[in-house]
Structure formats: C-alpha cells, structure tokens
Motif scaffolding. Structure first.
Motif, PDB file in Angstrom:
ATOM      1  N   GLY A 150       0.810  -1.214   0.000  1.00 43.11           N
ATOM      2  CA  GLY A 150       0.000   0.000   0.000  1.00 43.11           C
ATOM      3  C   GLY A 150       0.843   1.264   0.000  1.00 43.11           C
ATOM      4  N   THR A 151       1.923   1.270   0.769  1.00 39.84           N
ATOM      5  CA  THR A 151       2.807   2.433   0.788  1.00 39.84           C
ATOM      6  C   THR A 151       3.398   2.679  -0.588  1.00 39.84           C
ATOM      7  N   GLY A 152       3.827   1.609  -1.239  1.00 37.71           N
ATOM      8  CA  GLY A 152       4.383   1.741  -2.583  1.00 37.71           C
ATOM      9  C   GLY A 152       3.389   2.325  -3.565  1.00 37.71           C
ATOM     10  N   GLU A 153       2.119   1.955  -3.405  1.00 36.87           N
ATOM     11  CA  GLU A 153       1.086   2.458  -4.300  1.00 36.87           C
ATOM     12  C   GLU A 153       0.695   3.901  -3.972  1.00 36.87           C
ATOM     13  N   SER A 154       0.929   4.328  -2.742  1.00 40.17           N
ATOM     14  CA  SER A 154       0.488   5.665  -2.342  1.00 40.17           C
ATOM     15  C   SER A 154       1.537   6.746  -2.586  1.00 40.17           C
ATOM     16  N   LYS A 155       2.784   6.357  -2.818  1.00 41.71           N
ATOM     17  CA  LYS A 155       3.872   7.328  -2.966  1.00 41.71           C
ATOM     18  C   LYS A 155       3.666   8.204  -4.196  1.00 41.71           C
ATOM     19  N   PRO A 156       4.218   9.461  -4.125  1.00 49.38           N
ATOM     20  CA  PRO A 156       4.916  10.095  -2.993  1.00 49.38           C
ATOM     21  C   PRO A 156       3.949  10.791  -2.037  1.00 49.38           C
ATOM     22  N   THR A 157       4.396  10.935  -0.811  1.00 47.51           N
ATOM     23  CA  THR A 157       3.643  11.562   0.289  1.00 47.51           C
ATOM     24  C   THR A 157       2.198  11.088   0.333  1.00 47.51           C
ATOM     25  N   GLY A 158       2.007   9.787   0.176  1.00 46.72           N
ATOM     26  CA  GLY A 158       0.666   9.220   0.181  1.00 46.72           C
ATOM     27  C   GLY A 158       0.260   8.695   1.544  1.00 46.72           C
ATOM     28  N   ARG A 159      -1.045   8.618   1.756  1.00 43.38           N
ATOM     29  CA  ARG A 159      -1.593   8.093   3.007  1.00 43.38           C
ATOM     30  C   ARG A 159      -2.803   7.244   2.651  1.00 43.38           C
ATOM     31  N   LEU A 160      -2.690   5.953   2.939  1.00 41.54           N
ATOM     32  CA  LEU A 160      -3.682   5.005   2.440  1.00 41.54           C
ATOM     33  C   LEU A 160      -4.091   4.033   3.534  1.00 41.54           C
ATOM     34  N   GLU A 161      -5.368   3.683   3.545  1.00 35.50           N
ATOM     35  CA  GLU A 161      -5.855   2.638   4.438  1.00 35.50           C
ATOM     36  C   GLU A 161      -6.507   1.545   3.602  1.00 35.50           C
ATOM     37  N   VAL A 162      -6.090   0.295   3.828  1.00 29.88           N
ATOM     38  CA  VAL A 162      -6.682  -0.854   3.133  1.00 29.88           C
ATOM     39  C   VAL A 162      -7.342  -1.724   4.200  1.00 29.88           C
ATOM     40  N   ARG A 163      -8.657  -1.603   4.304  1.00 28.24           N
ATOM     41  CA  ARG A 163      -9.383  -2.363   5.318  1.00 28.24           C
ATOM     42  C   ARG A 163      -9.500  -3.836   4.907  1.00 28.24           C
ATOM     43  N   ALA A 164      -9.708  -4.684   5.891  1.00 29.38           N
ATOM     44  CA  ALA A 164      -9.740  -6.134   5.664  1.00 29.38           C
ATOM     45  C   ALA A 164     -10.676  -6.558   4.531  1.00 29.38           C
ATOM     46  N   PRO A 165     -11.926  -6.059   4.462  1.00 25.30           N
ATOM     47  CA  PRO A 165     -12.823  -6.515   3.385  1.00 25.30           C
ATOM     48  C   PRO A 165     -12.374  -6.103   1.985  1.00 25.30           C
ATOM     49  N   ASN A 166     -11.483  -5.100   1.915  1.00 28.92           N
ATOM     50  CA  ASN A 166     -11.054  -4.571   0.613  1.00 28.92           C
ATOM     51  C   ASN A 166      -9.687  -5.067   0.166  1.00 28.92           C
ATOM     52  N   ILE A 167      -9.045  -5.910   0.980  1.00 27.26           N
ATOM     53  CA  ILE A 167      -7.666  -6.305   0.695  1.00 27.26           C
ATOM     54  C   ILE A 167      -7.537  -7.002  -0.659  1.00 27.26           C
ATOM     55  N   GLN A 168      -8.364  -8.011  -0.920  1.00 24.65           N
ATOM     56  CA  GLN A 168      -8.221  -8.760  -2.173  1.00 24.65           C
ATOM     57  C   GLN A 168      -8.495  -7.880  -3.390  1.00 24.65           C
ATOM     58  N   ASN A 169      -9.502  -7.030  -3.312  1.00 27.21           N
ATOM     59  CA  ASN A 169      -9.794  -6.119  -4.427  1.00 27.21           C
ATOM     60  C   ASN A 169      -8.648  -5.137  -4.658  1.00 27.21           C
ATOM     61  N   PHE A 170      -7.994  -4.729  -3.574  1.00 25.53           N
ATOM     62  CA  PHE A 170      -6.839  -3.834  -3.693  1.00 25.53           C
ATOM     63  C   PHE A 170      -5.669  -4.541  -4.371  1.00 25.53           C
ATOM     64  N   LEU A 171      -5.406  -5.794  -3.982  1.00 33.25           N
ATOM     65  CA  LEU A 171      -4.246  -6.524  -4.491  1.00 33.25           C
ATOM     66  C   LEU A 171      -4.430  -7.026  -5.922  1.00 33.25           C
ATOM     67  N   ASN A 172      -5.627  -7.465  -6.258  1.00 30.75           N
ATOM     68  CA  ASN A 172      -5.861  -8.206  -7.510  1.00 30.75           C
ATOM     69  C   ASN A 172      -5.262  -7.585  -8.768  1.00 30.75           C
ATOM     70  N   PRO A 173      -5.463  -6.306  -9.052  1.00 33.25           N
ATOM     71  CA  PRO A 173      -4.965  -5.765 -10.328  1.00 33.25           C
ATOM     72  C   PRO A 173      -3.473  -5.479 -10.365  1.00 33.25           C
ATOM     73  N   LEU A 174      -2.806  -5.571  -9.225  1.00 36.83           N
ATOM     74  CA  LEU A 174      -1.393  -5.195  -9.161  1.00 36.83           C
ATOM     75  C   LEU A 174      -0.487  -6.277  -9.745  1.00 36.83           C
ATOM     76  N   SER A 175       0.675  -5.851 -10.229  1.00 32.54           N
ATOM     77  CA  SER A 175       1.681  -6.790 -10.726  1.00 32.54           C
ATOM     78  C   SER A 175       2.216  -7.632  -9.573  1.00 32.54           C
ATOM     79  N   ILE A 176       2.564  -8.869  -9.854  1.00 32.05           N
ATOM     80  CA  ILE A 176       3.131  -9.730  -8.808  1.00 32.05           C
ATOM     81  C   ILE A 176       4.467  -9.176  -8.307  1.00 32.05           C
ATOM     82  N   LYS A 177       5.090  -8.282  -9.086  1.00 34.83           N
ATOM     83  CA  LYS A 177       6.337  -7.658  -8.652  1.00 34.83           C
ATOM     84  C   LYS A 177       6.135  -6.805  -7.402  1.00 34.83           C
TER      85      LYS A 177
END
Length: 380
Positions: A150-177
């Motif tokens: 999440g920090t990597g996705e929020s940079k620079p100077t980003g502030r992000l919250e990923v709640r438990a019910p949203n974790i899979q939806n947040f991760l799914n489209p991202l590269s495995i890298k």
C-alpha cells in the motif's frame, strides 16, 4: 482483535535529506551516488520518469537524464536524520520495527478504540514532517505485506488505508512484482507461465506453487491472498559485531595472521550485509603470549564492503603489533553500526565491485559462508 499494522517509508530519503541542506535542489532532477564509475544509490522522482533507477551505473543514468545533478552521498548525515525520525515515531507508538534506514513498521493493534488507527497514523506522519522536514508516505492495513504494498502504491507523500474486506480487491490488479518477496528471477518464471497479476497468482492452486518454487510457494500464495502473520519486531540497535581467534600454538607468523584476519573480515562483512548493517568504527585486538592485550581502532566511512574493512584492519594490525613477541589471540570488532543495507556503499563502490559482492553473497547463502572468498583468507 483485528491487527492494525502501518508501514511508513521516507520518500526518496537521501534526496530529501540533501534538499533540506540545499533548497535549490527542490523539484530538480537529483542523483545520489558515486563517481563516473559508480552507480545510483537514490534518485528523485524527476529523474525516475526518465527510467533512472537505483543501482544503475551513473554513466547510463546521465545518458537518460543529462540534466541531473549528481551528489555524493553523506551516510553519516542520513544516519543522523534517520535516528531523528525514529525518535519521533518511537515516542508515539507501542511497538516499532525499523526495517531499514528509511522504512518502519508500526503495530497499532487495539489503539482504534481510543483514537482511530488511521487518524493516529496520520498524526505520526504529520509529526515526522513537522519535526524533521522530511516527506513520508504510509499505508495502514491488517498485516505487513499489504501495508508495505500500500505504501508503494500511495507514494509520494501518500496516506492510504486498506481495510480487511477490501484487501483482495486492492491486491488483484497489481503486478506480482509488488509482492515484497518476488524478485526478478521469480517474476520472469511466472511471466513465462502467463502469471503477471496478483489475482492470477491467487487463483493458482497452492500445490502448484509449491511444486514451482518449493516452500516459498505456500508463502507466496498466502501473500497473494493478503495473509501475513509476521509480527512487528520491536526496534533495537545492535551495538557491535565481533570475532576473535585463540591460536592452538602462539605464533609470530605475520602472513598467517593476515590470512586469518582476511577470513575474519569476510565472514563479519557478510554478516553485516545479511543483517543490513553498516559499520563506521573498526577495532583490532591482539593478545601476546605473556597475556598482555592491546587494541587499536579507527573511524571509517560507513560500509559493509570487504575490501574497505580489510584495508582498515590490516593497517590497524601493523600499528598495534609493536613487539617482536608471539601472539596467542587476535580479534576484530565493528562498532558504530547503523541499520541500512549494502546499497549505502554505492557511494564508494563501482558497478563491478557491487556485482562481485552480490554474486559472492548468493554463493555463500546457497553453499555456506566458507564456500567462496579471497585466496588470502584460505591461507592457514
């Protein structure tokens, strides 16, 4: 109780430190690194958009971005700034893990009933920026893996919250890298199989992943599902790292002693790199046959490089060994440690040396610490 784990990362830390000293560098393309034969230790976002990245040769970086200003890093200054940030955060959280010189994990579990964890993390980030002037990003979630991504996705100077019910939806489209444990070799392996997103990876049977990459396959499957039980380990600075050798027979053979010192340095330097430490003070100890003990120490630029440390150790040995008397014990101690990584040595090392150390470390990790080393270290 649901865990609340925040990951905080200082944005382009070395560059931001230099901009504190020299405001002219604000919004300018900046590269932190060594000389013409050196490599990039860090770079500003203005340079990254041209394709410049960490560990790239300086010459190549300047071909991509000729306007970039190259600054040689000041590790002592960066270390002091890192300690300042650590103190600010440590005052405000129950459990803090310092993962590197510019990266932190905070365990805020249970604090939501008092303050609200996201609000509290925001206030900590504000305190860091107010007290140090350094920009910082963070993400808050239920575990280390998701918060770091999440920090990597929020940079620079980003502030992000990923709640438990949203974790899979947040991760799914991202590269495995984006998964911390996926390096170039693993990414290439899965890319050849057509697996490029976390969603595709999460849909693979865990048994298949285990067959592909062994026990790490199970860990990777869990991370792709946003599962990570790794605890936040309370932060503490290690004071020193040392070793000594008492000879079975007292000796006056200087060449043999130098050979032993060489082997000692290689093993300690490897340990420094594995544990992500750099040292700034080297001490050599000798004990004569009559049990008189003498030591000498010197300050050096922060490093974990064998060749730099060996040079300092041998110089100290020649200074401390002043009697023509047999020696029964020799020892080495590295102090003045800062938490970082071998990347900091990019201020001094060339591309060829860095590549050599990386190759040797991989061999040692696979076959043991004595599997490869300087020829002098094997002369006994």
């Amino acid at each position: 109780m649901e865990r609340a784990i925040a990951h905080m990362d200082l944005d382009t830390f070395f560059v931001s430190c230099e901009r504190l000293k020299n405001s002219v560098l604000e919004k300018q393309p900046v590269i932190i690194g060594g000389g013409d034969r050196g490599v990039v230790a860090s770079c500003s976002y203005e340079v990254r958009k041209f394709g410049v990245r960490s560990a790239m040769p300086i010459k190549m970086a300047l071909r991509l971005c000729p306007e970039a200003k190259v600054i040689k890093g000041d590790m002592e200054y960066y270390s002091n700034m890192s300690h300042l940030v650590t103190e600010v955060i440590q005052e405000k959280v129950p459990v803090l893990e310092k993962a590197s010189i510019d990266e932190f994990y905070l365990d805020l579990s249970g604090m939501d009933q008092f303050f609200g964890c996201f609000q509290w993390t925001n206030e900590i980030a504000d305190a860091v920026q107010k007290n140090t002037g350094l920009p910082i990003s963070f993400a808050l979630s239920t575990n280390k893996t998701v918060s770091k991504i999440g920090t990597g996705e929020s940079k620079p100077t980003g502030r992000l919250e990923v709640r438990a019910p949203n974790i899979q939806n947040f991760l799914n489209p991202l590269s495995i890298k984006k998964i911390p444990m996926v390096g170039t070799e693993t990414f290439n392996l899965f890319s050849r199989l057509g697996v490029k997103t976390i969603q595709t990876l999460s849909e693979m049977p865990v048994e298949v992943l285990h067959q592909l990459i062994g026990k790490n396959g199970t860990v990777l499957w869990r991370k792709a599902h946003g599962i990570d039980d790794t605890p936040v380990v309370p932060y503490s600075e290690r004071k020193s790292i040392s070793t000594e050798d008492t000879f079975s027979e007292d000796t006056i053979d200087v060449q043999q002693i130098k050979s032993i010192l060489s082997g000692m340095v290689e093993k300690l330097a490897f340990q420094l790199r594995q544990e992500k430490w750099l040292t700034s003070t080297v001490t050599v100890k000798i004990r004569y046959s009559n049990f008189d003990t003498e030591t000498k120490q010197c300050k050096i630029p922060y490093t974990s490089s064998d060749h730099t440390l060996l040079r300092a150790v041998l110089e100290l040995f020649h200074k401390v060994y002043t009697r023509r008397m047999r020696i029964r014990l020799i020892g080495i101690r590295f102090t003045g440690l800062v938490h970082g990584s071998h990347q900091m040595d990019l201020f001094e090392d060339t591309e060829e040396l860095i590549s050599l150390y990386q190759t040797m470390d991989r061999i040692k990790n696979r076959f043991g610490t004595s599997s490869v080393g300087r020829a002098s270290g094997f002369l006994k």
